[in-house]
Motif scaffolding. Structure first.
Motif, PDB file in Angstrom:
ATOM      1  N   PHE A  60       0.809  -1.227   0.000  1.00  0.00           N
ATOM      2  CA  PHE A  60       0.000   0.000   0.000  1.00  0.00           C
ATOM      3  C   PHE A  60       0.841   1.277   0.000  1.00  0.00           C
ATOM      4  CE2 PHE A  60      -4.290  -1.233  -0.076  1.00  0.00           C
ATOM      5  CZ  PHE A  60      -4.447  -2.401   0.657  1.00  0.00           C
ATOM      6  N   PRO A  61       1.805   1.461   0.948  1.00  0.00           N
ATOM      7  CA  PRO A  61       2.534   2.745   0.973  1.00  0.00           C
ATOM      8  C   PRO A  61       3.269   3.032  -0.329  1.00  0.00           C
ATOM      9  CG  PRO A  61       2.873   1.517   3.012  1.00  0.00           C
ATOM     10  CD  PRO A  61       2.199   0.580   2.063  1.00  0.00           C
ATOM     11  N   LYS A  62       3.996   2.018  -0.834  1.00  0.00           N
ATOM     12  CA  LYS A  62       4.767   2.238  -2.048  1.00  0.00           C
ATOM     13  C   LYS A  62       3.855   2.593  -3.212  1.00  0.00           C
ATOM     14  CE  LYS A  62       8.064  -0.008  -5.175  1.00  0.00           C
ATOM     15  NZ  LYS A  62       8.843  -1.230  -5.448  1.00  0.00           N
ATOM     16  N   GLY A  63       2.754   1.835  -3.373  1.00  0.00           N
ATOM     17  CA  GLY A  63       1.838   2.094  -4.486  1.00  0.00           C
ATOM     18  C   GLY A  63       1.151   3.431  -4.365  1.00  0.00           C
ATOM     19  N   PHE A  64       0.658   3.766  -3.153  1.00  0.00           N
ATOM     20  CA  PHE A  64      -0.072   5.013  -2.965  1.00  0.00           C
ATOM     21  C   PHE A  64       0.841   6.223  -3.120  1.00  0.00           C
ATOM     22  CE2 PHE A  64      -3.828   3.240  -0.263  1.00  0.00           C
ATOM     23  CZ  PHE A  64      -4.180   2.452  -1.336  1.00  0.00           C
ATOM     24  N   PHE A  87      -7.164  -9.349  -3.158  1.00  0.00           N
ATOM     25  CA  PHE A  87      -7.797  -8.134  -3.670  1.00  0.00           C
ATOM     26  C   PHE A  87      -6.920  -7.514  -4.743  1.00  0.00           C
ATOM     27  CE2 PHE A  87     -11.400  -7.550  -0.971  1.00  0.00           C
ATOM     28  CZ  PHE A  87     -11.064  -8.173   0.227  1.00  0.00           C
ATOM     29  N   GLU A  88      -7.583  -7.046  -5.771  1.00  0.00           N
ATOM     30  CA  GLU A  88      -6.910  -6.222  -6.775  1.00  0.00           C
ATOM     31  C   GLU A  88      -7.161  -4.775  -6.383  1.00  0.00           C
ATOM     32  OE1 GLU A  88      -8.626  -5.657 -10.735  1.00  0.00           O
ATOM     33  OE2 GLU A  88      -6.697  -6.313 -11.524  1.00  0.00           O
ATOM     34  N   THR A  89      -6.097  -4.041  -6.077  1.00  0.00           N
ATOM     35  CA  THR A  89      -6.213  -2.664  -5.605  1.00  0.00           C
ATOM     36  C   THR A  89      -5.838  -1.712  -6.727  1.00  0.00           C
ATOM     37  OG1 THR A  89      -5.624  -3.355  -3.369  1.00  0.00           O
ATOM     38  CG2 THR A  89      -5.440  -1.006  -3.876  1.00  0.00           C
ATOM     39  N   ARG A  90      -6.728  -0.746  -6.991  1.00  0.00           N
ATOM     40  CA  ARG A  90      -6.465   0.266  -8.015  1.00  0.00           C
ATOM     41  C   ARG A  90      -6.594   1.635  -7.362  1.00  0.00           C
ATOM     42  NH1 ARG A  90      -6.930  -1.875 -13.258  1.00  0.00           N
ATOM     43  NH2 ARG A  90      -7.689  -4.041 -13.284  1.00  0.00           N
ATOM     44  N   ALA A  91      -5.606   2.500  -7.567  1.00  0.00           N
ATOM     45  CA  ALA A  91      -5.612   3.850  -6.988  1.00  0.00           C
ATOM     46  C   ALA A  91      -5.501   4.876  -8.109  1.00  0.00           C
ATOM     47  CB  ALA A  91      -4.460   4.018  -6.008  1.00  0.00           C
ATOM     48  N   TYR A  92      -6.452   5.816  -8.126  1.00  0.00           N
ATOM     49  CA  TYR A  92      -6.486   6.855  -9.151  1.00  0.00           C
ATOM     50  C   TYR A  92      -6.203   8.204  -8.490  1.00  0.00           C
ATOM     51  CZ  TYR A  92      -8.823   3.221 -11.849  1.00  0.00           C
ATOM     52  OH  TYR A  92      -9.132   2.054 -12.484  1.00  0.00           O
ATOM     53  N   PRO A  93      -5.141   8.903  -8.923  1.00  0.00           N
ATOM     54  CA  PRO A  93      -4.764  10.159  -8.252  1.00  0.00           C
ATOM     55  C   PRO A  93      -5.510  11.359  -8.817  1.00  0.00           C
ATOM     56  CG  PRO A  93      -3.159   9.652  -9.932  1.00  0.00           C
ATOM     57  CD  PRO A  93      -4.179   8.533  -9.972  1.00  0.00           C
ATOM     58  N   GLU A  95      -5.499  15.986  -7.823  1.00  0.00           N
ATOM     59  CA  GLU A  95      -4.803  16.999  -7.033  1.00  0.00           C
ATOM     60  C   GLU A  95      -5.256  16.992  -5.579  1.00  0.00           C
ATOM     61  OE1 GLU A  95      -4.203  20.176 -10.700  1.00  0.00           O
ATOM     62  OE2 GLU A  95      -5.287  20.759  -8.881  1.00  0.00           O
ATOM     63  N   SER A  96      -6.450  16.478  -5.317  1.00  0.00           N
ATOM     64  CA  SER A  96      -6.974  16.503  -3.953  1.00  0.00           C
ATOM     65  C   SER A  96      -6.769  15.191  -3.214  1.00  0.00           C
ATOM     66  CB  SER A  96      -8.467  16.854  -3.984  1.00  0.00           C
ATOM     67  OG  SER A  96      -9.167  15.933  -4.795  1.00  0.00           O
ATOM     68  N   GLY A  97      -6.189  14.152  -3.849  1.00  0.00           N
ATOM     69  CA  GLY A  97      -5.962  12.917  -3.132  1.00  0.00           C
ATOM     70  C   GLY A  97      -6.044  11.694  -4.030  1.00  0.00           C
ATOM     71  N   LEU A  98      -6.535  10.586  -3.455  1.00  0.00           N
ATOM     72  CA  LEU A  98      -6.614   9.313  -4.170  1.00  0.00           C
ATOM     73  C   LEU A  98      -8.017   8.741  -4.077  1.00  0.00           C
ATOM     74  CD1 LEU A  98      -3.374   7.423  -3.007  1.00  0.00           C
ATOM     75  CD2 LEU A  98      -3.738   8.557  -5.189  1.00  0.00           C
ATOM     76  N   THR A  99      -8.442   8.095  -5.155  1.00  0.00           N
ATOM     77  CA  THR A  99      -9.649   7.277  -5.153  1.00  0.00           C
ATOM     78  C   THR A  99      -9.187   5.819  -5.256  1.00  0.00           C
ATOM     79  OG1 THR A  99     -10.936   9.000  -6.236  1.00  0.00           O
ATOM     80  CG2 THR A  99     -11.800   6.758  -6.330  1.00  0.00           C
ATOM     81  N   VAL A 100      -9.575   4.989  -4.318  1.00  0.00           N
ATOM     82  CA  VAL A 100      -9.050   3.627  -4.218  1.00  0.00           C
ATOM     83  C   VAL A 100     -10.180   2.613  -4.320  1.00  0.00           C
ATOM     84  CG1 VAL A 100      -7.720   2.010  -2.808  1.00  0.00           C
ATOM     85  CG2 VAL A 100      -7.194   4.459  -2.726  1.00  0.00           C
ATOM     86  N   PHE A 101     -10.003   1.613  -5.177  1.00  0.00           N
ATOM     87  CA  PHE A 101     -10.964   0.535  -5.322  1.00  0.00           C
ATOM     88  C   PHE A 101     -10.265  -0.788  -4.970  1.00  0.00           C
ATOM     89  CE2 PHE A 101     -14.287   2.860  -7.471  1.00  0.00           C
ATOM     90  CZ  PHE A 101     -13.592   3.934  -8.007  1.00  0.00           C
ATOM     91  N   MET A 102     -10.944  -1.645  -4.222  1.00  0.00           N
ATOM     92  CA  MET A 102     -10.410  -2.961  -3.885  1.00  0.00           C
ATOM     93  C   MET A 102     -11.434  -3.999  -4.315  1.00  0.00           C
ATOM     94  SD  MET A 102      -8.604  -2.268  -0.174  1.00  0.00           S
ATOM     95  CE  MET A 102      -7.914  -3.924  -0.161  1.00  0.00           C
ATOM     96  N   ARG A 103     -11.045  -4.806  -5.286  1.00  0.00           N
ATOM     97  CA  ARG A 103     -11.951  -5.800  -5.858  1.00  0.00           C
ATOM     98  C   ARG A 103     -11.500  -7.199  -5.440  1.00  0.00           C
ATOM     99  NH1 ARG A 103     -15.607  -5.923  -9.945  1.00  0.00           N
ATOM    100  NH2 ARG A 103     -15.884  -7.892 -11.065  1.00  0.00           N
ATOM    101  N   ASP A 104     -12.451  -7.986  -4.998  1.00  0.00           N
ATOM    102  CA  ASP A 104     -12.182  -9.357  -4.595  1.00  0.00           C
ATOM    103  C   ASP A 104     -11.830 -10.173  -5.839  1.00  0.00           C
ATOM    104  OD1 ASP A 104     -14.036 -11.834  -2.615  1.00  0.00           O
ATOM    105  OD2 ASP A 104     -12.155 -11.968  -3.710  1.00  0.00           O
ATOM    106  N   ILE A 105     -10.569 -10.659  -5.924  1.00  0.00           N
ATOM    107  CA  ILE A 105     -10.140 -11.442  -7.089  1.00  0.00           C
ATOM    108  C   ILE A 105      -9.732 -12.855  -6.662  1.00  0.00           C
ATOM    109  CG2 ILE A 105      -9.416  -9.417  -8.403  1.00  0.00           C
ATOM    110  CD1 ILE A 105      -6.500 -10.176  -7.625  1.00  0.00           C
ATOM    111  N   THR A 106     -10.238 -13.273  -5.511  1.00  0.00           N
ATOM    112  CA  THR A 106      -9.887 -14.612  -5.039  1.00  0.00           C
ATOM    113  C   THR A 106     -10.276 -15.670  -6.067  1.00  0.00           C
ATOM    114  OG1 THR A 106     -10.223 -13.861  -2.773  1.00  0.00           O
ATOM    115  CG2 THR A 106     -10.162 -16.238  -3.147  1.00  0.00           C
ATOM    116  N   ASP A 107     -11.478 -15.540  -6.609  1.00  0.00           N
ATOM    117  CA  ASP A 107     -11.932 -16.509  -7.608  1.00  0.00           C
ATOM    118  C   ASP A 107     -11.044 -16.481  -8.839  1.00  0.00           C
ATOM    119  OD1 ASP A 107     -15.480 -16.015  -6.919  1.00  0.00           O
ATOM    120  OD2 ASP A 107     -13.953 -17.260  -5.933  1.00  0.00           O
ATOM    121  N   ARG A 108     -10.663 -15.268  -9.231  1.00  0.00           N
ATOM    122  CA  ARG A 108      -9.824 -15.149 -10.410  1.00  0.00           C
ATOM    123  C   ARG A 108      -8.468 -15.811 -10.178  1.00  0.00           C
ATOM    124  NH1 ARG A 108      -8.362  -9.260 -12.304  1.00  0.00           N
ATOM    125  NH2 ARG A 108      -6.500  -9.574 -11.049  1.00  0.00           N
ATOM    126  N   LYS A 109      -7.935 -15.617  -8.975  1.00  0.00           N
ATOM    127  CA  LYS A 109      -6.654 -16.246  -8.651  1.00  0.00           C
ATOM    128  C   LYS A 109      -6.754 -17.770  -8.727  1.00  0.00           C
ATOM    129  CE  LYS A 109      -3.409 -13.257  -7.526  1.00  0.00           C
ATOM    130  NZ  LYS A 109      -2.041 -13.313  -8.090  1.00  0.00           N
TER     131      LYS A 109
END
Length: 617
Positions: A60-64, A87-93, A95-109
């Motif tokens: 999380f810290p490195k990615g964010f 979880f597949e974590t996607r962070a969209y930056p 100027e005011s911060g980050l929008t973060v989505f966490m999708r359950d990908i257990t089945d996909r794995k």
């Protein structure tokens, strides 16, 4: 296909939260609360690393930090040990911060693991799947892929893989990247490759696809390609990220009407809500007033209605404070307009400011995803309106402090100049006196006049210093009686004042008498002995009076209140106190309007007295 045509479970199962530039939580959806096992109330405003120190040792810290510093989207996969879920974590930056989505990908794995054994091709029946031999020839194709290719499976078996990007309209740049992914997996330089690729299906509909390339062990096939339609998930993430970006536009404005207009048009453009409006509470009048609406709402209804307390669903929802979705208004009680053409709607309170409402002519038009996205929009709108209100209060306080400073500086100057003038007069008299005679040179009358003027000046200053802009309890006053009291205390001869018509009004008695007395003193200071003064009502006989006027024929014209405070050295008003500056302050404290008009005579008008009633003679 639109965002609403996708089943709810495919669109709202993602955990979503937003962070500001200090990695403080600014929003969480229900799924994020459940995942983090903490409520919004516990996390909003808190730093993520402080609340979840265990995440410091993860990706999380490195990615964010990379997303924030480089302003680029990032994604990574992470395993949540506590819930045994990938979880597949996607962070969209922004100027005011980050929008973060966490999708359950257990089945996909799990499927990826199985796909390594080739059996996953059969299990992933809803995804388009084909396999390739070492020469990049298509070995097998499942029936799901036919929906994208628009051709029979048998027609593509044996063809080179390049037929796939050609058939579904993948552009050249993405086709090259697709080929590299196949090579990487086939040569073993990558365990798997994932690509997000826009394409066009057999019906000509633009879509977004997730292309996964994985190795398989088979006598003929070495690579499998799985194509999953992620159009609606992509659209959902895009809209949510855009709403987060819109919060910056909202917070840049300090105009409530502009903020509401941004919110309405954001809903119309991003969420496909063509019939929407925002109502803000008018606390003085007690109703919800429409301040912004989409063009569709105005076209359909010719404007938006005003809602009074207890009127319709909109007021019920506003008082409840909770977002409500109404699937079929024909089966809903409590409508303000039972004949409304709308069939479904969502009403979302904007804190205590008002509500946002969106409607449709179709029943069951909205789902939980719409509720969630609108909730995000109104929360951002509420924050912007809160900020605008704070800035308005700050501006008003700053302006009032500046006005008070100007008044106090003017008072100090008046006091200094007027008393200085009088003391110089006394000193001059002493210098002219024969030193051998020990008697006071001024007559008793002169001394009394001097002291009286000084006392009046001090009274005026005290009146201004105790805040002449405030009034106490108002009561019913007869204008004639107030004039008599004012003339008893004024230097002006009462015989020179004529009241043309009586009246009654409501005012602070002490302040109102002081207003009249100060007005008469100003007239006396400008007169050269003889002066005539008339007091009459403003307005003709056939209309309700709107104030009164004091008219005089004094030789000198009055000094304006502003000039008296800014330059109180005017010779004709020496020792005149604050004069009309105090009159204006008392009038404005009553919410009346003060004005001066000078031609052959001087007219001092006090208008906008809503409680004034004329009395017949």
């Amino acid at each position: 296909m639109t965002l609403r045509s996708v089943p709810v479970v495919d669109r709202v199962t993602d955990a979503f939260f937003a962070l500001d530039t200090d990695f403080r939580f600014t929003y969480l959806n229900d799924q994020a609360e459940a995942l983090l096992e903490r409520s919004r109330g516990e996390l909003i405003g808190r730093v993520m690393w402080d609340e979840f120190p265990q995440t410091v040792e993860t990706q999380f810290p490195k990615g964010f930090h990379r997303a924030m510093d480089e302003q680029v989207p990032v994604s990574f996969e992470i395993y949540h040990t506590h819930v045994e879920t990938w979880f597949e974590t996607r962070a969209y930056p922004s100027e005011s911060g980050l929008t973060v989505f966490m999708r359950d990908i257990t089945d996909r794995k799990e499927r990826q693991t199985t796909l390594a054994q080739h059996a996953a091709v059969v299990e992933a029946i809803n995804d388009g799947i084909f396999t390739l031999d070492p020469n990049r020839r298509i070995v097998t194709v499942n029936s799901a892929l036919e929906r994208y290719l628009g051709t029979d499976c048998a027609d593509v078996v044996g063809e080179h893989v390049e037929v796939v990007p050609q058939q579904i309209g993948i552009d050249d740049e993405d086709a090259v990247e697709f080929g590299r992914a196949i090579t990487d997996v086939d040569l073993g330089t990558a365990d798997a490759r994932h690509l997000q690729v826009p394409f066009t299906d057999a019906q000509g509909i633009d879509r977004m696809g997730e292309f996964r390339v994985v190795p398989v062990e088979d006598r003929t096939a070495t690579v499998a390609v799985i194509i999953r339609d992620t159009t609606d998930r992509y659209e959902y993430e895009r809209v949510a990220a855009s709403l987060h970006e819109i919060s910056r536009w909202l917070l840049e404005s300090d105009d409530p009407d502009e903020i509401c207009a941004i919110a309405v048009h954001a809903g119309s453009d991003l969420l496909d809500l063509p019939i929407s409006g925002v109502w803000l509470l008018d606390s003085e009048q007690g109703y919800l007033d429409p301040v912004a609406g989409t063009a569709g709402a105005h076209d359909e209804f010719g404007g938006l209605p005003r809602f009074y307390q207890g009127e319709g669903l909109i007021w019920d929802v506003f008082e409840s404070g909770d977002v409500r979705r109404f699937d079929d208004l024909q089966n809903t009680a409590g409508l303000a307009n039972p004949d409304t053409p709308l069939r479904s709607e969502i009403i979302a309170p904007i804190g205590t400011h008002g509500v946002l409402m969106t409607g449709s002519f179709e029943a069951n038009r909205f789902d939980e995803t719409d509720v969630e996205l609108i909730s995000t929009l109104v929360e951002n709108t509420r924050a912007a309106l809160d900020r605008a209100e704070r800035e308005r209060v700050l501006r008003e306080r700053t302006a009032e402090l500046e006005r008070q400073t100007d008044r106090l500086e003017g008072v100090a100057t008046v006091l200094s100049n007027d008393l200085k003038t009088q003391l110089e007069a006394v000193g001059d008299a002493f210098e002219d006196n024969d030193d051998s005679e020990f008697q006071f040179p001024l007559s008793v009358d002169s001394v009394e006049t001097t002291l009286d003027r000084a006392e009046r000046l001090v009274d005026d200053v005290r009146e201004f210093a105790r805040n002449a802009t405030a009034v106490r309890t108002r009561s019913r006053i007869r204008l004639e009686e107030a004039l008599e009291q004012a003339l008893d205390n004024s230097r002006l001869d009462s015989a020179r004042v004529t009241l043309e018509q009586g009246a009654v009004l409501r005012a602070d008695p002490e302040r109102f008498v002081n207003l009249l007395e100060t007005t008469f003193d100003d007239i006396e200071s400008r007169s050269a002995g003889g002066v005539s003064v008339s007091v009459d009502l403003l307005g003709g006989d056939d209309v309700r009076p709107r104030g009164f006027v004091v008219e005089d024929d004094a030789a000198a014209t009055p000094q304006s209140p502003h000039e008296r405070l800014v330059d109180p050295t005017n010779d004709h008003n020496v020792m005149g106190g604050l004069g009309l500056a105090l009159v204006r302050a008392i009038a404005e404290a009553h919410d009346w309007t003060f004005s001066i008009h000078t031609t052959e005579r001087t007219r001092i008008e006090i208008s906008d007295i809503t409680t004034l009633e004329a009395q017949t003679q």
